[in-house]
Design a protein around this motif. Structure first.
Motif, short mmCIF file in Angstrom:
data_model
loop_
_atom_site.label_atom_id
_atom_site.label_comp_id
_atom_site.label_asym_id
_atom_site.label_seq_id
_atom_site.Cartn_x
_atom_site.Cartn_y
_atom_site.Cartn_z
N THR A 3 0.85 -1.18 0.00
CA THR A 3 0.00 0.00 0.00
C THR A 3 0.89 1.23 0.00
N TYR A 4 0.48 2.23 -0.80
CA TYR A 4 1.24 3.46 -0.94
C TYR A 4 0.41 4.63 -0.44
N LYS A 5 1.08 5.64 0.04
CA LYS A 5 0.39 6.87 0.40
C LYS A 5 0.89 7.99 -0.51
N LYS A 6 0.00 8.91 -0.84
CA LYS A 6 0.39 10.04 -1.65
C LYS A 6 0.20 11.34 -0.85
N ILE A 7 1.22 12.18 -0.85
CA ILE A 7 1.10 13.48 -0.20
C ILE A 7 1.30 14.56 -1.27
N GLU A 8 0.82 15.76 -0.97
CA GLU A 8 0.87 16.83 -1.96
C GLU A 8 1.74 17.97 -1.43
N LEU A 9 2.78 18.30 -2.17
CA LEU A 9 3.69 19.38 -1.77
C LEU A 9 3.78 20.43 -2.87
N VAL A 10 4.26 21.61 -2.49
CA VAL A 10 4.55 22.66 -3.46
C VAL A 10 6.01 23.04 -3.28
N GLY A 11 6.81 22.75 -4.28
CA GLY A 11 8.21 23.15 -4.24
C GLY A 11 8.40 24.44 -5.01
N LEU A 44 11.21 17.45 -3.30
CA LEU A 44 11.62 16.08 -2.95
C LEU A 44 12.65 16.10 -1.82
N ALA A 45 13.59 17.04 -1.89
CA ALA A 45 14.62 17.11 -0.84
C ALA A 45 13.98 17.40 0.51
N GLU A 46 13.01 18.29 0.52
CA GLU A 46 12.33 18.61 1.78
C GLU A 46 11.56 17.41 2.31
N ALA A 47 10.84 16.73 1.41
CA ALA A 47 10.06 15.56 1.83
C ALA A 47 10.99 14.46 2.33
N ASN A 48 12.15 14.37 1.72
CA ASN A 48 13.09 13.30 2.05
C ASN A 48 13.58 13.38 3.50
N MET A 99 21.03 29.97 4.90
CA MET A 99 19.57 30.03 4.88
C MET A 99 19.04 29.83 3.47
N SER A 100 18.10 28.97 3.34
CA SER A 100 17.52 28.69 2.02
C SER A 100 16.76 29.89 1.50
N ASN A 101 16.82 30.11 0.17
CA ASN A 101 16.04 31.22 -0.42
C ASN A 101 14.79 30.71 -1.13
N HIS A 102 14.30 29.57 -0.74
CA HIS A 102 13.03 29.08 -1.28
C HIS A 102 12.32 28.31 -0.17
N HIS A 103 11.05 28.03 -0.37
CA HIS A 103 10.26 27.35 0.66
C HIS A 103 9.50 26.19 0.03
N THR A 104 9.15 25.23 0.88
CA THR A 104 8.31 24.13 0.44
C THR A 104 7.05 24.14 1.28
N TYR A 105 5.92 23.89 0.61
CA TYR A 105 4.62 23.90 1.26
C TYR A 105 3.99 22.52 1.16
N LYS A 106 3.17 22.21 2.12
CA LYS A 106 2.40 20.97 2.07
C LYS A 106 0.92 21.33 2.00
N LYS A 107 0.17 20.52 1.27
CA LYS A 107 -1.26 20.75 1.20
C LYS A 107 -1.99 19.56 1.80
N ILE A 108 -2.95 19.84 2.67
CA ILE A 108 -3.79 18.78 3.22
C ILE A 108 -5.24 19.05 2.82
N GLU A 109 -6.06 18.01 2.87
CA GLU A 109 -7.44 18.14 2.41
C GLU A 109 -8.40 17.86 3.57
N LEU A 110 -9.22 18.85 3.89
CA LEU A 110 -10.18 18.73 4.98
C LEU A 110 -11.60 18.96 4.47
N VAL A 111 -12.57 18.51 5.24
CA VAL A 111 -13.97 18.80 4.98
C VAL A 111 -14.54 19.47 6.22
N GLY A 112 -14.89 20.73 6.08
CA GLY A 112 -15.52 21.44 7.19
C GLY A 112 -17.02 21.43 7.01
N SER A 113 -17.75 21.50 8.11
CA SER A 113 -19.20 21.51 8.00
C SER A 113 -19.78 22.62 8.87
#
Lengths: 71, 71, 71, 71, 71, 71, 71, 71, 71, 71, 71, 71
Positions: free
Chosen positions: E6-14, E28-32, G1-15
């Motif tokens: 089973t695999y999981k997928k996550i969503e990132l913005v580089g 990828l480096a950040e996720a790693n 210091m890095s000059n770029h950033h990495t973001y993660k996206k998560i998916e939620l359902v609010g009600s």
């Protein structure tokens, strides 16, 4: 006590040599080891590997929704 | 020797009176008569014909990826 | 006599504890009680409820096409 | 002589360890061995394999359009 | 030993000031740093910020698939 | 004798100075030179070139489905 | 210091029983309990349950993007 | 008197041996036998059957919107 | 007694001078006059008319799911 | 002074013989001649022309967002 | 002299009582009054108004691409 | 006098600290300063910025259709 709930969705890929339903079940069984309150799934993609001209295993990508505890 | 490969994808529609999995298998079996090095498939669409109010046969459109020989 | 036909499409959600194919069949059986001349179906979405970490039931949304009588 | 043309589109997946552009170029080079009159391409999907936490190779799915000879 | 995974997928913005490939690599480096067994990525969206009329930095949204340990 | 069939889909772009229907017909006529058992088509995209502010020719991308002989 | 950033996206359902905006706010409030550096959200789907012929509660699926600390 | 209206949309497939416009017109004519207050249509899909290498008939799927009486 | 249910989905467009939520509520109220067992809705499209440079009314297309009686 | 802003998005196609990034940069440079306050871009489509079996030039369709002055 | 070009795409809706092709032509004729160097169009949506149970007029949404002068 | 009209569609992003409806209204008010004959809008995307764990402002992308004068 809050009168609304918040859910989180995660995306898994289950696989199976047998059937699409079994691939879904395998993904749920794996998620069930660490995730509580799973309520629903949505099939996102169905694909698979081919071995010697027939299906080696099915790969079903699904999203799983679960209630965030105490939300 | 090249250190990369190129794949081609073709689109087939398999059918079966029995199940979605069987329709996939039938398409692969047919492709296997003339295509080598098939590696994966992706389900594009699932539909079917209705006969007397129940499923006459399933029709599953899938893309099949195979390595181009010597690529 | 007209040399062309018009079809209508309706959208149903069938469910089953067993399989995706059974959920499709259940939706067709239900539609068959009131709809005549059903000719084809298209799967629009596959999802389901989770009970105790495994599939409680599959929910398959499908469109059903049928010929409008005397069209 | 006909005053219109017909084109065919095929779908390939090129790969490269280096870049997205190189994966596109590799797919075109491979297609060029057997296809004549290639006129344009459309990128359909960009993905890749990960090796040791970085890009192992890019995989770019593209459609290639070419004029059918004598069309 | 299980014969499926089973695999999981996550969503990132580089992001990157340099190129789309570099933005992918940065994600990828950040996720790693925290994710093991990463196997593939899929580009979901490519966009970026504009500074003084040219690209300030590329932002590439990608999904990363990794095998769930012991699955 | 098999009680099911497999179909292949190919993607063509037909063009015409006259109409969308004529562009579809031109693509079918061209395919008919080399493909047997063509059964249906699906319009994927409609576009065209502009010459002197009016339509130079229509370009209609369509998929054509045909039964694989002896499938 | 890095000059770029990495973001993660998560998916939620609010009600929410009240409004779409309130459902979004509830999802953000819940996420805020455990996620830092949340920067943006994207509405993916809006739906809801019906009770006695009117809206019981709105369910808004959204993706939330946050900066990965020290990225 | 209410100062707003509610509309319903139904999905039909019209067919014609002649043209896409004629297939649309045939679907509207058929719907007009039983539906009142039809106001607009939206083309959802254009496809058709092939007979002897040319268009047997066009099949145009369209949604038709009509005002619900007294809404 | 059957241990599964079948649902039907219909597509309505509700409108309101006030808000998106009110347009949804108006569509549900109208459907409630003739449809029983409505359980959920899904927003398909949000648009509206403009009068004198501001919103004249919102138009929200939604699908409504309801259980088929005795299914 | 208003505490919110309005943005406009325009759609351009940049081209380059060199790379996807260069095609993006060329479109931005061209837009920069007449558009002020450009803030972000979104890649909509990547395609290109083929010359002698390799990439003649890349064509990248992108949307550019800019703040409307004094909004 | 630059060896690449930049194009802009605008979105119009043409209408006609006669045909889809005529609606496209009307949109192009209108655009041609103020836009130079128009090169191609892409059909985005086909719909229309219904009058007395038949097509009142077709409405075709299309994108028009034109070369930016001196780009 | 022509018996048909041509419309143009532009794409704006309105923002508001208050609500989705207010963001739509702000975009229309801004457009109204320079565009005449605005007739309808279509919501394309709803997103927003997050400040301190709650909605900072909503950002609603919408297309606005207006009749081209004298078309």
């Amino acid at each position: 006590m809050s009168n609304h709930h918040t859910y989180k969705k995660i995306e898994l890929v289950g696989s199976s040599h047998t059937s699409i339903e079994d691939a879904i079940g395998n993904a749920l069984a794996e998620a069930n080891k660490s995730v509580k309150n799973m309520e629903w799934f949505e099939v996102v993609e169905t694909r698979g590997h081919i071995v010697n001209g027939s299906v080696g295993h099915y790969q079903v990508t699904l999203k799983i929704g679960f209630k965030i505890a105490d939300s």
